[in-house]
Design a protein around this motif. Structure first.
Motif, short mmCIF file in Angstrom:
data_model
loop_
_atom_site.label_atom_id
_atom_site.label_comp_id
_atom_site.label_asym_id
_atom_site.label_seq_id
_atom_site.Cartn_x
_atom_site.Cartn_y
_atom_site.Cartn_z
N ALA A 416 18.66 -64.75 -35.72
CA ALA A 416 19.14 -65.64 -34.65
C ALA A 416 20.41 -65.10 -33.99
O ALA A 416 20.73 -65.47 -32.85
CB ALA A 416 19.40 -67.03 -35.21
N GLU A 417 21.12 -64.22 -34.68
CA GLU A 417 22.38 -63.68 -34.16
C GLU A 417 22.20 -62.31 -33.50
O GLU A 417 23.17 -61.75 -32.97
CB GLU A 417 23.41 -63.58 -35.29
N HIS A 418 21.00 -61.75 -33.53
CA HIS A 418 20.80 -60.38 -33.05
C HIS A 418 21.22 -60.19 -31.60
O HIS A 418 21.91 -59.22 -31.25
CB HIS A 418 19.34 -59.95 -33.25
N GLU A 419 20.81 -61.08 -30.73
CA GLU A 419 21.10 -60.90 -29.31
C GLU A 419 22.60 -60.95 -29.04
O GLU A 419 23.13 -60.15 -28.25
CB GLU A 419 20.38 -61.97 -28.48
N ALA A 420 23.30 -61.86 -29.69
CA ALA A 420 24.75 -61.96 -29.50
C ALA A 420 25.45 -60.71 -30.01
O ALA A 420 26.38 -60.19 -29.37
CB ALA A 420 25.29 -63.20 -30.22
N VAL A 421 25.01 -60.20 -31.16
CA VAL A 421 25.63 -58.99 -31.72
C VAL A 421 25.31 -57.78 -30.85
O VAL A 421 26.16 -56.93 -30.60
CB VAL A 421 25.17 -58.76 -33.18
N LEU A 422 24.08 -57.69 -30.36
CA LEU A 422 23.72 -56.60 -29.45
C LEU A 422 24.60 -56.60 -28.21
O LEU A 422 25.06 -55.55 -27.74
CB LEU A 422 22.25 -56.70 -29.05
N ALA A 423 24.87 -57.78 -27.68
CA ALA A 423 25.74 -57.88 -26.50
C ALA A 423 27.15 -57.42 -26.82
O ALA A 423 27.84 -56.83 -25.97
CB ALA A 423 25.75 -59.32 -25.99
N SER A 424 27.60 -57.62 -28.06
CA SER A 424 28.97 -57.27 -28.44
C SER A 424 29.17 -55.77 -28.65
O SER A 424 30.30 -55.30 -28.70
CB SER A 424 29.38 -58.02 -29.71
N ILE A 425 28.07 -55.02 -28.81
CA ILE A 425 28.22 -53.58 -29.09
C ILE A 425 27.90 -52.70 -27.89
O ILE A 425 27.83 -51.48 -28.02
CB ILE A 425 27.35 -53.15 -30.30
N VAL A 426 27.73 -53.32 -26.73
CA VAL A 426 27.50 -52.52 -25.52
C VAL A 426 28.70 -51.61 -25.27
O VAL A 426 28.56 -50.42 -24.94
CB VAL A 426 27.23 -53.43 -24.31
N LYS A 427 29.90 -52.16 -25.44
CA LYS A 427 31.12 -51.37 -25.29
C LYS A 427 31.62 -50.95 -26.66
O LYS A 427 31.32 -51.57 -27.68
CB LYS A 427 32.20 -52.18 -24.57
N GLY A 428 32.42 -49.89 -26.68
CA GLY A 428 32.98 -49.41 -27.93
C GLY A 428 33.95 -50.41 -28.53
O GLY A 428 34.67 -51.10 -27.82
N SER A 429 33.94 -50.50 -29.87
CA SER A 429 34.89 -51.35 -30.57
C SER A 429 35.05 -50.82 -31.98
O SER A 429 34.27 -49.97 -32.42
CB SER A 429 34.41 -52.81 -30.62
N THR A 430 36.05 -51.33 -32.68
CA THR A 430 36.28 -50.88 -34.05
C THR A 430 35.15 -51.30 -34.98
O THR A 430 34.95 -50.69 -36.03
CB THR A 430 37.61 -51.44 -34.59
N GLU A 431 34.40 -52.32 -34.61
CA GLU A 431 33.32 -52.82 -35.47
C GLU A 431 31.95 -52.25 -35.09
O GLU A 431 30.96 -52.54 -35.76
CB GLU A 431 33.23 -54.35 -35.40
#
Length: 737
Positions: A416-431
């Motif tokens: 259920a969280e996949h789409e939200a997490v995918l959206a969060s990794i479009v840009k570079g981040s420490t996570e």
């Protein structure tokens, strides 16, 4: 040709205080330069304002000026010392910009001082965005479409041609200072306005977006006879859009075809010749469109850099040392390779291992900071690891960071969280790395993650391989030997295996030792074992054969400080290097354990033996075991490397390791808040009312008795990490939980 005989004294310009984007790598390169110049019999003058560096110690230069690095101050030093030459290419952007200012003011001509290492024309061709674009064109290569601007009005006019998004890059800055990606007019006004302010020439390059392209870097050296070597190829794990200093980087490049590599090599050689770097090193950055194969040259640094330090430690090829020798007249074929003692510096290094560098961030110090990674560097340090394959090197590098959550974990992300997490990794981040790996573990496809992040599918497949090994371990919790060996060959720590099997880390270690599953140590020799290595520079691997030679006498092990962080920087590297110098002077064999590629302590010729390893209990115990197998260990110093080794003191002693210097008991008395309060009470010394707690209930009782506000701080921390002023019970509960 031998060295120049007309040079009698040289002024070396340091890099000044450590800042994000310009850190310990210049202490390393500057120290190399001072040592080389003194060995060549030259009078050495140093100007540097950083008291934490080893290079500002009096014995490293004949005259040391701890002064601000400004053109005005440096000119006064020139007038007093009258050096024959200035070496500005080993002190980062600070030194380079100071040298340019001295030339433009006429000070160099006035005092008849020569620049060595690079001439003004070469510096400007490499650093000036518009001039460098012309260099690339003359070499038959391609730059990204771009426009140089000097005002905001010009910037807004240029974006009409380039379209959004555009990359903003100021001239003559370092660490991506003032750069960024502008997606709209508001971004452009903010980023370009800052870039114009930061650029000493009030000049900014706007270029077309190459976001998502693959990014590479070649570290180069050239001498006055036009001998050119490629020291190392480096590949960014992250696609274009994340500064190299903030990206995981890999050496040698993993996903280049030979045809692509040879094209980058040819372009690099043509560029270094056209720019005119003929007495030193430089690095050249490229982007390749994964869809079309189009290659563009991003930029060039006509001096040593953080990448140079990384390439030096990755290969054993001492870039700063060799660059200094080139600057005083030698050629590459005249400079011997210290490690092999048989090959000259004109031999290109060959790697039979994989090197991974992982950046370390300090966002825990600044909770409100934007963790998005862009073209402006935000990392405060880095850790490097070597392994026989990518997965091993990556996992070793991650645990070298010494940060909670830095190691890969194997907890699935709910669908259920996949789409939200995918959206969060479009840009570079420490996570992003961890989230990508966990999404793969949760069943998201490599194709979907490539489409989302533009991370090369080969790297995604390697993360999937790590996940598959984790699943193998989880389904064989009794850990038969073949499963244990497979996991260790892919870099899994005992702590990770404990997580996967539900056992304790000490039990995992007991099983491993009982089965004889221990690492061997391989040598970094610059030549893929074609020649014998005379300078023991070691890394661990779960391979078949060890290359650790026997000691002639007992060794003393010094634990370094690991990656730089806010509150723990090069002052501890300074202490460790001094310990090595003192012990060697007394006739002891010294062994350094550290994982920071920026520092002097990880130079292959500082200690008698260097282990480039994570500073964890598991890895340190294995180094000690290897040393004991080859002649015995007199003891280990933990007090010199800052908080990192101090935290290991008690467990090392419990494992039977002799601790030299300050005892673990004394360390605990100083570092444990409650124990230290008892020391003060016993001595009759007054301290603020306090108490120690391990739960919210205990903390609440203590705070109620003292009265709010209260200062809360953990034991065994440095630089005030985790300290906070708490004003009420609600915030105390938030802090504790």
């Amino acid at each position: 040709m031998p060295k120049r005989t007309d040079l009698k004294s040289v002024l070396v310009i340091g890099s000044g205080p450590i800042v994000i984007g310009q850190a310990a790598e210049f202490d390393y390169s500057g120290t190399q330069a001072l040592r080389v110049l003194k060995e060549e019999g030259l009078r050495v003058i140093l100007v540097n304002s950083n008291p934490a560096t080893i290079m500002t110690d009096p014995e490293f230069a004949d005259a040391t000026y701890v002064e601000p690095i400004t053109p005005e101050v440096v000119e006064k030093i020139i007038a007093k010392e009258r050096p024959d030459a200035i070496l500005p290419t080993l002190g980062g952007q600070t030194a380079l910009n100071t040298a340019i200012a001295l030339d433009k003011s006429g000070a160099l001509q006035k005092y008849d001082v020569e620049l060595i290492g690079a001439n003004i024309e070469a510096i400007e061709l490499g650093e000036d965005r518009e001039k460098f674009k012309g260099v690339v064109e003359r070499c038959g290569a391609e730059s990204a479409r771009s426009v140089i601007v000097h005002t905001l009005d010009e910037a807004f006019a240029a974006v009409e041609e380039l379209n959004y998004p555009v990359v903003v890059r100021p001239s003559f800055t370092m660490g991506g200072l003032g750069s960024g990606m502008a997606y709209n007019p508001e971004d452009l006004r903010r980023i370009a306005g800052a870039g114009l302010q930061y650029s000493p020439t009030t000049e900014v390059l706007l270029e077309e977006s190459i976001l998502g392209w693959k990014e590479y870097e070649l570290e180069m050296m050239r001498d006055k006879n036009d001998n050119v070597v490629v020291v190392c190829s480096i590949e960014n794990f992250d696609p274009v859009g994340v500064h190299t200093g903030d990206s995981i980087t890999v050496a040698p490049a993993m996903t280049l075809t030979d045809r692509e590599y040879q094209k980058l090599r040819d372009i690099s050689i043509a560029v270094i010749r056209e720019v005119g770097v003929d007495t030193g090193g430089c690095n050249i950055q490229f982007a390749i469109d994964p869809a079309t194969g189009r290659v563009v040259v991003i930029e060039m640094n006509p001096r040593v850099s953080r990448s140079s330090a990384l390439a030096s430690k990755a290969t054993g090829f001492a870039i700063a040392k060799i660059a200094t020798k080139l600057a005083v007249g030698y050629t590459l074929d005249e400079i011997p390779n210290d490690i092999t003692q048989k090959t000259p510096a004109s031999f290109e290094p060959a790697l039979d291992y994989v090197v991974v560098k992982v950046p370390r961030f300090a966002f825990e110090k600044f909770p409100a900071a934007d963790k998005t990674l862009t073209t402006t560097m935000k990392s405060v340090g880095e850790a490097m690891a070597l392994g026989r394959n990518f997965t091993e090197a990556l996992q070793k590098a991650l645990r070298s960071l010494e940060q909670k959550g830095s190691e890969l974990s194997f907890e699935p992300i709910p669908e259920a969280e996949h789409e939200a997490v995918l959206a969060s990794i479009v840009k570079g981040s420490t996570e992003r790395l961890s989230l990508v790996q966990r999404l793969l573990f949760s069943g998201v496809s490599i194709e979907k993650l490539f489409e989302t992040t533009a991370i090369d599918p080969w790297y995604l497949d390697q993360l999937q391989l790590i996940n598959e090994v984790a699943q193998l371990v989880a389904s064989n919790k009794h850990l038969p030997e073949h499963v244990l060996r497979e996991a260790k060959r892919h870099g899994f720590s005992d702590a990770q295996l404990a997580q996967l099997t539900g056992k304790s880390e000490s039990v995992i270690r007991g099983i491993r030792h009982a089965l004889g599953v221990r690492p061997v140590y391989k040598t970094v020799d610059t030549c893929a074992a074609e020649f014998e290595a005379f300078t023991p520079y070691m890394y661990s691997s779960y391979d078949e054969e060890t290359e650790v030679a026997a000691h002639e006498k007992k060794s003393v092990i010094i634990l370094g400080s690991g990656p730089n962080r806010i509150g723990q920087g090069i002052e501890f590297d300074y202490s460790c290097v001094h310990a090595v110098m003192a012990l060697r002077a007394e006739g002891y064999e010294t062994v350094m354990v550290n994982c920071n590629p920026e520092t002097v302590s990880t130079d292959y010729d500082i200690s008698d033996r260097l282990y480039f390893e994570p500073l964890t209990l598991e890895d340190v115990l294995e180094v000690i075991h290897a040393e004991e197998e080859t002649g015995g260990v007199l003891g280990v110093f933990v007090q010199l490397g800052g908080q990192t080794p101090l935290k290991l003191a008690a467990e090392l002693k419990a494992a039977g390791v002799p601790i030299l210097g300050t005892s673990p008991e004394a360390i605990d008395l100083a570092e444990h808040r409650g124990a230290f309060q008892q020391v003060l009470d016993n001595a009759g010394l007054v301290a603020p009312k306090n108490g120690t707690a391990v739960s919210f209930a205990e903390a609440k009782a203590i705070a109620d008795s003292i009265g709010y506000p209260v200062l809360v701080r953990p034991s065994y921390v440095l630089g005030g990490r985790g300290m906070e002023i708490v004003y009420d019970e609600a915030n105390l509960e938030r802090y504790i939980t």
